[in-house]
Design a protein around this motif. Structure first.
Motif, PDB file in Angstrom:
ATOM      1  N   SER A  11       0.949  -1.225  -0.013  1.00  0.00           N
ATOM      2  CA  SER A  11      -0.141  -0.270  -0.285  1.00  0.00           C
ATOM      3  C   SER A  11       0.693   0.991   0.116  1.00  0.00           C
ATOM      4  CB  SER A  11      -0.744  -0.191   1.102  1.00  0.00           C
ATOM      5  OG  SER A  11      -0.145  -0.277   2.328  1.00  0.00           O
ATOM      6  N   LEU A  12       1.955   0.972  -0.003  1.00  0.00           N
ATOM      7  CA  LEU A  12       2.992   2.162  -0.031  1.00  0.00           C
ATOM      8  C   LEU A  12       3.300   2.431  -1.091  1.00  0.00           C
ATOM      9  CD1 LEU A  12       6.716   1.869   0.151  1.00  0.00           C
ATOM     10  CD2 LEU A  12       5.492   0.265  -0.147  1.00  0.00           C
ATOM     11  N   ARG A  13       3.798   3.647  -1.738  1.00  0.00           N
ATOM     12  CA  ARG A  13       3.677   4.878  -2.359  1.00  0.00           C
ATOM     13  C   ARG A  13       4.976   5.652  -3.078  1.00  0.00           C
ATOM     14  NH1 ARG A  13       1.762   1.315  -5.597  1.00  0.00           N
ATOM     15  NH2 ARG A  13      -0.155   1.617  -6.148  1.00  0.00           N
ATOM     16  N   PHE A  14       6.217   6.028  -3.407  1.00  0.00           N
ATOM     17  CA  PHE A  14       6.730   7.180  -3.357  1.00  0.00           C
ATOM     18  C   PHE A  14       6.719   8.165  -4.337  1.00  0.00           C
ATOM     19  CE2 PHE A  14      11.576   8.521  -4.184  1.00  0.00           C
ATOM     20  CZ  PHE A  14      11.375   9.277  -3.124  1.00  0.00           C
ATOM     21  N   ASP A  15       6.776   9.154  -3.508  1.00  0.00           N
ATOM     22  CA  ASP A  15       5.993  10.617  -4.750  1.00  0.00           C
ATOM     23  C   ASP A  15       7.718  11.230  -5.056  1.00  0.00           C
ATOM     24  OD1 ASP A  15       6.791  11.391  -2.382  1.00  0.00           O
ATOM     25  OD2 ASP A  15       4.773  12.520  -2.128  1.00  0.00           O
ATOM     26  N   GLY A  16       8.623  10.744  -4.182  1.00  0.00           N
ATOM     27  CA  GLY A  16       9.925  11.240  -4.053  1.00  0.00           C
ATOM     28  C   GLY A  16      10.024  12.416  -3.082  1.00  0.00           C
ATOM     29  N   GLU A  17       9.607  12.315  -1.977  1.00  0.00           N
ATOM     30  CA  GLU A  17       9.471  13.623  -0.776  1.00  0.00           C
ATOM     31  C   GLU A  17      11.302  12.850  -0.040  1.00  0.00           C
ATOM     32  OE1 GLU A  17       7.822  13.744   3.416  1.00  0.00           O
ATOM     33  OE2 GLU A  17       6.471  13.406   2.324  1.00  0.00           O
ATOM     34  N   LEU A  18      11.421  13.921   0.530  1.00  0.00           N
ATOM     35  CA  LEU A  18      12.627  13.956   1.230  1.00  0.00           C
ATOM     36  C   LEU A  18      12.012  13.043   2.025  1.00  0.00           C
ATOM     37  CD1 LEU A  18      14.462  17.266   0.572  1.00  0.00           C
ATOM     38  CD2 LEU A  18      15.038  15.348  -0.997  1.00  0.00           C
ATOM     39  N   LYS A  66      11.958  -6.334 -11.155  1.00  0.00           N
ATOM     40  CA  LYS A  66      12.856  -5.324  -9.128  1.00  0.00           C
ATOM     41  C   LYS A  66      12.446  -4.144  -9.676  1.00  0.00           C
ATOM     42  CE  LYS A  66      15.454  -8.894  -7.727  1.00  0.00           C
ATOM     43  NZ  LYS A  66      17.065  -8.859  -6.638  1.00  0.00           N
ATOM     44  N   ILE A  67      13.196  -3.529 -10.632  1.00  0.00           N
ATOM     45  CA  ILE A  67      12.905  -1.859 -10.881  1.00  0.00           C
ATOM     46  C   ILE A  67      11.575  -1.296 -11.437  1.00  0.00           C
ATOM     47  CG2 ILE A  67      14.021   0.214 -12.299  1.00  0.00           C
ATOM     48  CD1 ILE A  67      16.348  -1.515 -12.521  1.00  0.00           C
ATOM     49  N   ALA A  68      10.795  -2.558 -12.450  1.00  0.00           N
ATOM     50  CA  ALA A  68       9.994  -2.093 -12.866  1.00  0.00           C
ATOM     51  C   ALA A  68       8.841  -2.309 -11.678  1.00  0.00           C
ATOM     52  CB  ALA A  68       9.469  -3.252 -14.085  1.00  0.00           C
ATOM     53  N   TYR A  69       9.116  -3.105 -10.764  1.00  0.00           N
ATOM     54  CA  TYR A  69       8.470  -3.326  -9.818  1.00  0.00           C
ATOM     55  C   TYR A  69       7.722  -1.571  -9.103  1.00  0.00           C
ATOM     56  CZ  TYR A  69       6.628  -4.663  -5.223  1.00  0.00           C
ATOM     57  OH  TYR A  69       5.532  -4.984  -3.990  1.00  0.00           O
ATOM     58  N   LEU A  70       9.296  -1.505  -8.700  1.00  0.00           N
ATOM     59  CA  LEU A  70       9.666  -0.431  -8.624  1.00  0.00           C
ATOM     60  C   LEU A  70       9.165   0.743  -9.198  1.00  0.00           C
ATOM     61  CD1 LEU A  70      13.227  -0.668  -7.159  1.00  0.00           C
ATOM     62  CD2 LEU A  70      11.750  -0.998  -5.535  1.00  0.00           C
ATOM     63  N   ILE A  71       8.797   0.701 -10.027  1.00  0.00           N
ATOM     64  CA  ILE A  71       8.138   2.135 -10.747  1.00  0.00           C
ATOM     65  C   ILE A  71       6.819   1.903 -10.421  1.00  0.00           C
ATOM     66  CG2 ILE A  71       7.861   3.131 -12.704  1.00  0.00           C
ATOM     67  CD1 ILE A  71      10.565   2.023 -13.888  1.00  0.00           C
ATOM     68  N   THR A  72       6.036   1.064 -10.499  1.00  0.00           N
ATOM     69  CA  THR A  72       4.938   0.418 -10.149  1.00  0.00           C
ATOM     70  C   THR A  72       4.592   1.136  -8.527  1.00  0.00           C
ATOM     71  OG1 THR A  72       4.798  -1.442  -8.817  1.00  0.00           O
ATOM     72  CG2 THR A  72       4.988  -1.507 -11.649  1.00  0.00           C
ATOM     73  N   ARG A 108       3.968  11.169  -8.540  1.00  0.00           N
ATOM     74  CA  ARG A 108       3.881  12.316  -8.542  1.00  0.00           C
ATOM     75  C   ARG A 108       5.904  12.923  -8.932  1.00  0.00           C
ATOM     76  NH1 ARG A 108       1.915  13.958  -2.876  1.00  0.00           N
ATOM     77  NH2 ARG A 108       3.442  16.154  -3.590  1.00  0.00           N
ATOM     78  N   ARG A 109       6.483  13.586  -8.495  1.00  0.00           N
ATOM     79  CA  ARG A 109       8.028  13.631  -9.350  1.00  0.00           C
ATOM     80  C   ARG A 109       8.677  12.629  -8.705  1.00  0.00           C
ATOM     81  NH1 ARG A 109      10.055  17.758  -4.636  1.00  0.00           N
ATOM     82  NH2 ARG A 109       9.734  16.066  -3.423  1.00  0.00           N
ATOM     83  N   ALA A 110       8.575  11.495  -8.521  1.00  0.00           N
ATOM     84  CA  ALA A 110       9.634  10.352  -8.890  1.00  0.00           C
ATOM     85  C   ALA A 110       8.930   9.074  -9.560  1.00  0.00           C
ATOM     86  CB  ALA A 110       9.484   9.187  -7.459  1.00  0.00           C
ATOM     87  N   LEU A 111       7.888   9.686  -9.698  1.00  0.00           N
ATOM     88  CA  LEU A 111       6.566   9.311 -11.318  1.00  0.00           C
ATOM     89  C   LEU A 111       7.654   9.704 -12.127  1.00  0.00           C
ATOM     90  CD1 LEU A 111       5.800   6.276 -12.493  1.00  0.00           C
ATOM     91  CD2 LEU A 111       3.615   7.739 -12.146  1.00  0.00           C
ATOM     92  N   ALA A 112       7.390  10.762 -12.310  1.00  0.00           N
ATOM     93  CA  ALA A 112       7.966  11.941 -13.431  1.00  0.00           C
ATOM     94  C   ALA A 112       9.545  11.473 -14.051  1.00  0.00           C
ATOM     95  CB  ALA A 112       7.278  13.095 -13.948  1.00  0.00           C
ATOM     96  N   TRP A 113      10.183  11.950 -12.968  1.00  0.00           N
ATOM     97  CA  TRP A 113      11.410  11.856 -12.912  1.00  0.00           C
ATOM     98  C   TRP A 113      11.914  10.179 -13.537  1.00  0.00           C
ATOM     99  CZ3 TRP A 113      14.227   7.333 -10.159  1.00  0.00           C
ATOM    100  CH2 TRP A 113      15.969   7.519 -10.918  1.00  0.00           C
ATOM    101  N   VAL A 114      11.602   8.959 -13.144  1.00  0.00           N
ATOM    102  CA  VAL A 114      11.712   7.775 -12.987  1.00  0.00           C
ATOM    103  C   VAL A 114      11.070   7.513 -15.269  1.00  0.00           C
ATOM    104  CG1 VAL A 114       9.796   6.075 -11.925  1.00  0.00           C
ATOM    105  CG2 VAL A 114      11.919   5.661 -12.441  1.00  0.00           C
ATOM    106  N   MET A 115      10.429   8.066 -15.434  1.00  0.00           N
ATOM    107  CA  MET A 115       9.201   7.639 -16.372  1.00  0.00           C
ATOM    108  C   MET A 115       9.973   8.210 -17.523  1.00  0.00           C
ATOM    109  SD  MET A 115       6.882   5.569 -16.176  1.00  0.00           S
ATOM    110  CE  MET A 115       6.925   5.307 -17.843  1.00  0.00           C
TER     111      MET A 115
END
Length: 155
Positions: free
Chosen positions: A83-90, A117-123, A127-134
């Motif tokens: 249930s977690l998401r990483f949005d790039g928050e410090l 593994k990386i694809a899983y992390l990307i899912t 927000r900011r983290a997704l924009a960067w990683v895409m």
């Protein structure tokens, strides 16, 4: 013996060089004063930022993971939902990566390669983290093939 005209020229050359050195010294002093002023302004601007961000490395992360029991039927291709998401928050990246690593450790058959593994992390990014990683993923950057490299870029 040196002729008097040569002595006059020598005195003039020395005097001229002394004047040039004096002007250069004044310029250097002016530059140093300007540099000190810039350093002082930099320090004054940096102080509030250091105060603002000083607690980030010690702040507890509020990111959490909810694990479901691993009771999937044989041959199932489901991964434990998270249930977690990483949005790039410090301050939340380290906990995010640790929790994702646990999921991957508990279910290695679902993550046979670094790329999976990386694809899983990307899912799990937003927000900011997704924009960067895409942008990185679409360029097929080398870090998309190395889990260590990818994690290093996130930190």
């Amino acid at each position: 013996m040196t002729c008097p005209a040569d002595l006059v020229q020598l005195r003039y050359a020395i005097s001229s060089q002394g004047a040039t050195i004096g002007r250069d010294g004044e310029l250097v002093r002016g530059l140093m004063e300007g540099f000190r002023a810039v350093v002082e302004r930099h320090d004054q601007a940096l102080d509030p930022l250091q105060e603002k961000f000083s607690g980030l490395s010690t702040r507890q992360s509020t990111t959490s993971v909810t694990f479901q029991p691993l009771n999937y039927p044989a041959g199932s291709s489901a991964v434990t939902p998270v249930s977690l998401r990483f949005d790039g928050e410090l301050g939340t990246c380290r906990a995010f990566l640790a929790q994702c690593s646990l999921v991957m450790e508990l279910q290695p058959s679902f993550f046979p390669s670094n790329r999976s593994k990386i694809a899983y992390l990307i899912t799990l990014m937003s927000r900011r983290a997704l924009a960067w990683v895409m942008a990185v993923w679409e360029q097929q950057s080398a870090i998309c093939f190395s889990m260590e490299g990818f994690m290093a870029e996130l930190k």
